[in-house]
Design a protein around this motif. Structure first.
Motif, PDB file in Angstrom:
ATOM      1  N   SER A 147       0.845  -1.194   0.000  1.00 20.82           N
ATOM      2  CA  SER A 147       0.000   0.000   0.000  1.00 20.82           C
ATOM      3  C   SER A 147       0.877   1.239   0.000  1.00 20.82           C
ATOM      4  O   SER A 147       1.863   1.288   0.737  1.00 20.82           O
ATOM      5  CB  SER A 147      -0.878   0.044   1.251  1.00 20.82           C
TER       6      SER A 147
ATOM      7  N   ARG B 222       0.086   3.788   1.415  1.00 20.60           N
ATOM      8  CA  ARG B 222      -0.207   4.460   2.684  1.00 20.60           C
ATOM      9  C   ARG B 222       0.591   3.801   3.806  1.00 20.60           C
ATOM     10  O   ARG B 222       0.439   2.621   4.085  1.00 20.60           O
ATOM     11  CB  ARG B 222      -1.700   4.388   2.988  1.00 20.60           C
TER      12      ARG B 222
ATOM     13  N   GLY C 245      -1.866   2.719   6.864  1.00 19.79           N
ATOM     14  CA  GLY C 245      -3.199   2.322   6.426  1.00 19.79           C
ATOM     15  C   GLY C 245      -3.615   0.962   6.955  1.00 19.79           C
ATOM     16  O   GLY C 245      -3.033   0.413   7.905  1.00 19.79           O
ATOM     17  N   ASN C 246      -4.638   0.426   6.295  1.00 18.18           N
ATOM     18  CA  ASN C 246      -5.244  -0.833   6.736  1.00 18.18           C
ATOM     19  C   ASN C 246      -4.328  -2.032   6.497  1.00 18.18           C
ATOM     20  O   ASN C 246      -4.303  -2.966   7.289  1.00 18.18           O
ATOM     21  CB  ASN C 246      -6.571  -1.029   5.991  1.00 18.18           C
ATOM     22  N   THR C 247      -3.605  -1.983   5.401  1.00 15.08           N
ATOM     23  CA  THR C 247      -2.723  -3.105   5.070  1.00 15.08           C
ATOM     24  C   THR C 247      -1.646  -3.260   6.130  1.00 15.08           C
ATOM     25  O   THR C 247      -1.381  -4.366   6.619  1.00 15.08           O
ATOM     26  CB  THR C 247      -2.077  -2.875   3.686  1.00 15.08           C
TER      27      THR C 247
ATOM     28  N   ILE D 299      -6.919  -3.586  -2.280  1.00 14.28           N
ATOM     29  CA  ILE D 299      -7.481  -3.833  -3.609  1.00 14.28           C
ATOM     30  C   ILE D 299      -7.659  -2.498  -4.318  1.00 14.28           C
ATOM     31  O   ILE D 299      -8.284  -1.570  -3.785  1.00 14.28           O
ATOM     32  CB  ILE D 299      -8.842  -4.565  -3.502  1.00 14.28           C
ATOM     33  N   TYR D 300      -7.066  -2.401  -5.468  1.00 14.72           N
ATOM     34  CA  TYR D 300      -7.240  -1.228  -6.330  1.00 14.72           C
ATOM     35  C   TYR D 300      -7.890  -1.712  -7.630  1.00 14.72           C
ATOM     36  O   TYR D 300      -7.270  -2.445  -8.409  1.00 14.72           O
ATOM     37  CB  TYR D 300      -5.876  -0.594  -6.657  1.00 14.72           C
ATOM     38  N   PHE D 301      -9.110  -1.326  -7.832  1.00 11.02           N
ATOM     39  CA  PHE D 301      -9.854  -1.733  -9.034  1.00 11.02           C
ATOM     40  C   PHE D 301      -9.729  -3.223  -9.319  1.00 11.02           C
ATOM     41  O   PHE D 301      -9.193  -3.656 -10.333  1.00 11.02           O
ATOM     42  CB  PHE D 301      -9.432  -0.895 -10.262  1.00 11.02           C
ATOM     43  N   TRP D 302     -10.231  -4.006  -8.389  1.00  7.99           N
ATOM     44  CA  TRP D 302     -10.362  -5.468  -8.542  1.00  7.99           C
ATOM     45  C   TRP D 302      -9.012  -6.188  -8.674  1.00  7.99           C
ATOM     46  O   TRP D 302      -8.947  -7.276  -9.235  1.00  7.99           O
ATOM     47  CB  TRP D 302     -11.261  -5.841  -9.726  1.00  7.99           C
TER      48      TRP D 302
ATOM     49  N   SER E 140     -14.987  -2.901  -0.435  1.00  6.38           N
ATOM     50  CA  SER E 140     -16.204  -3.673  -0.711  1.00  6.38           C
ATOM     51  C   SER E 140     -15.981  -4.849  -1.647  1.00  6.38           C
ATOM     52  O   SER E 140     -16.407  -5.957  -1.361  1.00  6.38           O
ATOM     53  CB  SER E 140     -17.289  -2.768  -1.294  1.00  6.38           C
ATOM     54  N   LEU E 141     -15.313  -4.656  -2.777  1.00 12.13           N
ATOM     55  CA  LEU E 141     -15.272  -5.697  -3.813  1.00 12.13           C
ATOM     56  C   LEU E 141     -13.864  -5.891  -4.371  1.00 12.13           C
ATOM     57  O   LEU E 141     -13.065  -4.968  -4.391  1.00 12.13           O
ATOM     58  CB  LEU E 141     -16.177  -5.301  -4.990  1.00 12.13           C
TER      59      LEU E 141
ATOM     60  N   THR F  68     -11.939   0.173   5.864  1.00 15.92           N
ATOM     61  CA  THR F  68     -11.711   1.481   5.244  1.00 15.92           C
ATOM     62  C   THR F  68     -10.911   2.399   6.167  1.00 15.92           C
ATOM     63  O   THR F  68     -10.444   3.453   5.750  1.00 15.92           O
ATOM     64  CB  THR F  68     -13.044   2.165   4.883  1.00 15.92           C
TER      65      THR F  68
END
Ligand SMILES: Cc1cc2nc3c(=O)[nH]c(=O)nc-3n(C[C@H](O)[C@H](O)[C@H](O)COP(=O)(O)O)c2cc1C
Length: 201
Positions: A9, A11, A14-16, A84-87, A123-124, A153
């Motif tokens: 990531s 960031r 961040g979350n990762t 996840i960046y754009f699937w 989300s996805l 998030t």
């Protein structure tokens, strides 16, 4: 025993990273030495496909990947973390996987290293990234550990997600257990990898 977590990531907090810290906590509980590497702020150029590394065993691109190569070579177990960046995985994650093609030499390859994955998203799109890591691990003759994914998030949310923290922590423990098993592919598979998959005529 060295366990290296690679946060892909951009960031730094961040979350990762929050998830990877849980993984490394689990690994430390099992007495492993741990290190967290973040791509944040790093200069990581994409593979340019020159194939010079096929003979030299070295990548000619003089960027921060050179330092990461050293860390990867020394690690017994790896855990890749990506948002996840754009699937899919981030561009930084894909860059690192692609650049490991230069480690395609006896004594400095990924063969027999244990590998886990952390994937986080809003989300996805988790499955495609996890599938890509799975193919990578299999093709590189690594030993796959668990893949833990989380819907996050904000890293603060993780404090309320006890099961998720536990799953990440257990991944760290599992990586250590698998390293201790000292799994080795037969020698013939450790020679320089040929084609991707088996081609028949
Ligand atoms: C460029 C970009 C693309 C993203 N694409 C997706 C996506 O396809 N699906 C999803 O669920 N979240 C997506 N997200 C949200 C991130 O996956 C999510 O916020 C994640 O927790 C960020 O992790 P980090 O804090 O470690 O960077 C995207 C975020 C960015 C910046």
């Amino acid at each position: 025993m060295k366990i290296l977590a690679i946060s892909c990531s951009p960031r730094i907090n961040g979350n990762t990273v929050a998830m990877l810290e849980e993984v490394l906590r689990g690994a430390r509980d099992k007495n492993a030495d741990t290190e967290l590497y973040s791509v944040s702020g790093k200069n990581l150029q994409p593979c340019d496909g020159c194939w010079a590394c096929a003979n030299s065993g070295k990548c000619h691109i003089n960027d921060d990947m050179q330092e990461l190569y050293e860390k990867i070579i020394l690690a017994d177990g790896l855990v890749f973390g990506t948002p996840i960046y754009f699937w899919g995985m981030t561009a930084q994650a894909k860059t690192i996987l692609d650049r490991t093609i230069a480690l395609n030499q006896p004594g400095q390859n990924l063969t027999n290293k244990v590998a886990g994955v952390i994937a986080v998203c809003g989300s996805l799109g988790l499955v495609d990234a996890l599938k890509d890591f799975s193919y990578f691990f299999i093709q590189r003759r690594m030993l796959p550990a668990n893949q833990v994914s989380a819907y996050l998030t904000n890293p603060e949310q993780l404090k309320e997600m006890a099961q998720c923290r536990k799953a990440a922590c257990q991944l760290g423990e599992q990586i250590v257990q698998l390293v201790k098993m000292d799994f080795k592919y037969p020698e013939e598979y450790i020679q320089r990898h040929g084609a991707f998959g088996t081609h028949t005529r």
